[in-house]
Design an enzyme around this catalytic site. Sequence first.
Site, PDB file in Angstrom:
ATOM      1  CG  PHE A  58      36.949  44.758  32.802  1.00  0.00           C
ATOM      2  CD1 PHE A  58      36.929  44.753  34.173  1.00  0.00           C
ATOM      3  CD2 PHE A  58      37.219  43.846  32.238  1.00  0.00           C
ATOM      4  CE1 PHE A  58      38.398  44.176  34.430  1.00  0.00           C
ATOM      5  CE2 PHE A  58      38.706  43.386  32.312  1.00  0.00           C
ATOM      6  CZ  PHE A  58      38.756  43.249  34.159  1.00  0.00           C
ATOM      7  NE  ARG A  86      39.112  33.368  41.798  1.00  0.00           N
ATOM      8  CZ  ARG A  86      39.407  34.194  41.591  1.00  0.00           C
ATOM      9  NH1 ARG A  86      39.981  35.626  41.293  1.00  0.00           N
ATOM     10  NH2 ARG A  86      39.300  33.657  39.977  1.00  0.00           N
ATOM     11  CB  THR A  92      35.151  36.384  36.592  1.00  0.00           C
ATOM     12  OG1 THR A  92      36.615  35.282  37.144  1.00  0.00           O
ATOM     13  CG2 THR A  92      35.155  37.694  36.699  1.00  0.00           C
ATOM     14  NE  ARG A 103      32.856  36.208  42.014  1.00  0.00           N
ATOM     15  CZ  ARG A 103      33.805  36.452  41.763  1.00  0.00           C
ATOM     16  NH1 ARG A 103      34.275  34.986  40.962  1.00  0.00           N
ATOM     17  NH2 ARG A 103      34.733  37.490  41.507  1.00  0.00           N
ATOM     18  CG  HIS A 126      38.657  40.423  45.622  1.00  0.00           C
ATOM     19  ND1 HIS A 126      39.526  40.413  44.171  1.00  0.00           N
ATOM     20  CD2 HIS A 126      39.378  39.926  46.205  1.00  0.00           C
ATOM     21  CE1 HIS A 126      40.194  39.882  44.756  1.00  0.00           C
ATOM     22  NE2 HIS A 126      40.939  40.041  45.217  1.00  0.00           N
ATOM     23  CD  GLU A 137      43.958  40.318  45.642  1.00  0.00           C
ATOM     24  OE1 GLU A 137      44.203  40.659  45.055  1.00  0.00           O
ATOM     25  OE2 GLU A 137      43.270  39.231  46.158  1.00  0.00           O
TER      26      GLU A 137
HETATM   27  O1  CDP Z   1      36.729  38.318  40.972  1.00  0.00           O
HETATM   28  P1  CDP Z   1      37.557  37.401  40.106  1.00  0.00           P
HETATM   29  O2  CDP Z   1      39.331  37.642  39.725  1.00  0.00           O
HETATM   30  O3  CDP Z   1      36.874  36.526  39.562  1.00  0.00           O
HETATM   31  O4  CDP Z   1      38.142  38.242  38.306  1.00  0.00           O
HETATM   32  P2  CDP Z   1      38.766  39.367  37.515  1.00  0.00           P
HETATM   33  O5  CDP Z   1      38.795  38.845  36.468  1.00  0.00           O
HETATM   34  O6  CDP Z   1      40.069  38.933  38.604  1.00  0.00           O
HETATM   35  O7  CDP Z   1      38.286  40.507  37.212  1.00  0.00           O
HETATM   36  C1  CDP Z   1      38.232  41.041  38.925  1.00  0.00           C
HETATM   37  C2  CDP Z   1      36.275  41.840  38.684  1.00  0.00           C
HETATM   38  O8  CDP Z   1      36.494  42.602  37.327  1.00  0.00           O
HETATM   39  C3  CDP Z   1      35.449  40.627  38.598  1.00  0.00           C
HETATM   40  O9  CDP Z   1      35.453  40.466  39.568  1.00  0.00           O
HETATM   41  C4  CDP Z   1      34.415  41.690  37.610  1.00  0.00           C
HETATM   42  O10 CDP Z   1      33.481  42.219  38.679  1.00  0.00           O
HETATM   43  C5  CDP Z   1      35.207  42.894  37.066  1.00  0.00           C
HETATM   44  N1  CDP Z   1      34.577  42.410  35.759  1.00  0.00           N
HETATM   45  C6  CDP Z   1      34.020  42.564  34.522  1.00  0.00           C
HETATM   46  O11 CDP Z   1      33.278  43.710  35.922  1.00  0.00           O
HETATM   47  N2  CDP Z   1      34.459  42.942  33.262  1.00  0.00           N
HETATM   48  C7  CDP Z   1      34.959  41.940  33.026  1.00  0.00           C
HETATM   49  N3  CDP Z   1      34.822  41.141  31.985  1.00  0.00           N
HETATM   50  C8  CDP Z   1      35.952  40.627  33.920  1.00  0.00           C
HETATM   51  C9  CDP Z   1      36.102  41.375  34.894  1.00  0.00           C
HETATM   52 MG    MG Z   2      41.201  38.578  40.160  1.00  0.00          MG
END
Ligand code: CDP
Ligand code: MG
Length: 159
Positions: A58, A86, A92, A103, A126, A137
């Site tokens: 992705f 969080r 997510t 979200r 994020h 970060e």
């Molecule tokens: O943002 P978060 O920490 O909740 O999720 P992450 O697993 O660290 O992934 C980062 C970002 O990638 C997500 O917030 C989504 O915007 C994107 N993502 C995506 O587009 N498709 C996926 N299958 C997983 C993540």
């Molecule tokens: Mg993340």
Amino acid sequence: MREKSLVLIKPDGVQRGLIGRIMQRFEDVGLKMVGMKMVWVDKEFAKEHYAAHVDKPFYPGLECMITEGPVVAMVLEGLHAVEQVRKMVGKTEPKSAEPGTIRGDFSQHSYAYTDAKGIAIKNLIHASGNVEEANAEVALWFKEGEMHDYKTVHEKHVF
Ligand code: CDP
Ligand code: MG
């Protein structure tokens, strides 16, 4: 137990005019804004920020999404701030995120939909995933001089 977390309002959140409503939630819970700026990141910086994801299928869609417009970057400080943020941000995948989370209340994408379209999940925010990630970060996004030390009323009643 006082922690700092990095939070970004991603381009979809900025473009939807949700900056104020999202920040309001963090202020309401007593988190302290110690750094804040608007940044339009390039592909190189996106790869640094999302270093853990660059090899994932992705990633091209994610890079396209995070560089498509400016983000609002914040450093929020408070008790257990990383976990607290969080919890408020939610899962997510917006489809799975609980109502009451940012979200869950403001976005609707599912993995099924975005994977089929070959685009990133648009989930507005994020937030650092753990304390180690948060420290790295915050250091990546903010110089020492861009963060500010001042007292809030919450500090009088919580700390
Ligand atoms: O943002 P978060 O920490 O909740 O999720 P992450 O697993 O660290 O992934 C980062 C970002 O990638 C997500 O917030 C989504 O915007 C994107 N993502 C995506 O587009 N498709 C996926 N299958 C997983 C993540
Ligand atoms: Mg993340």
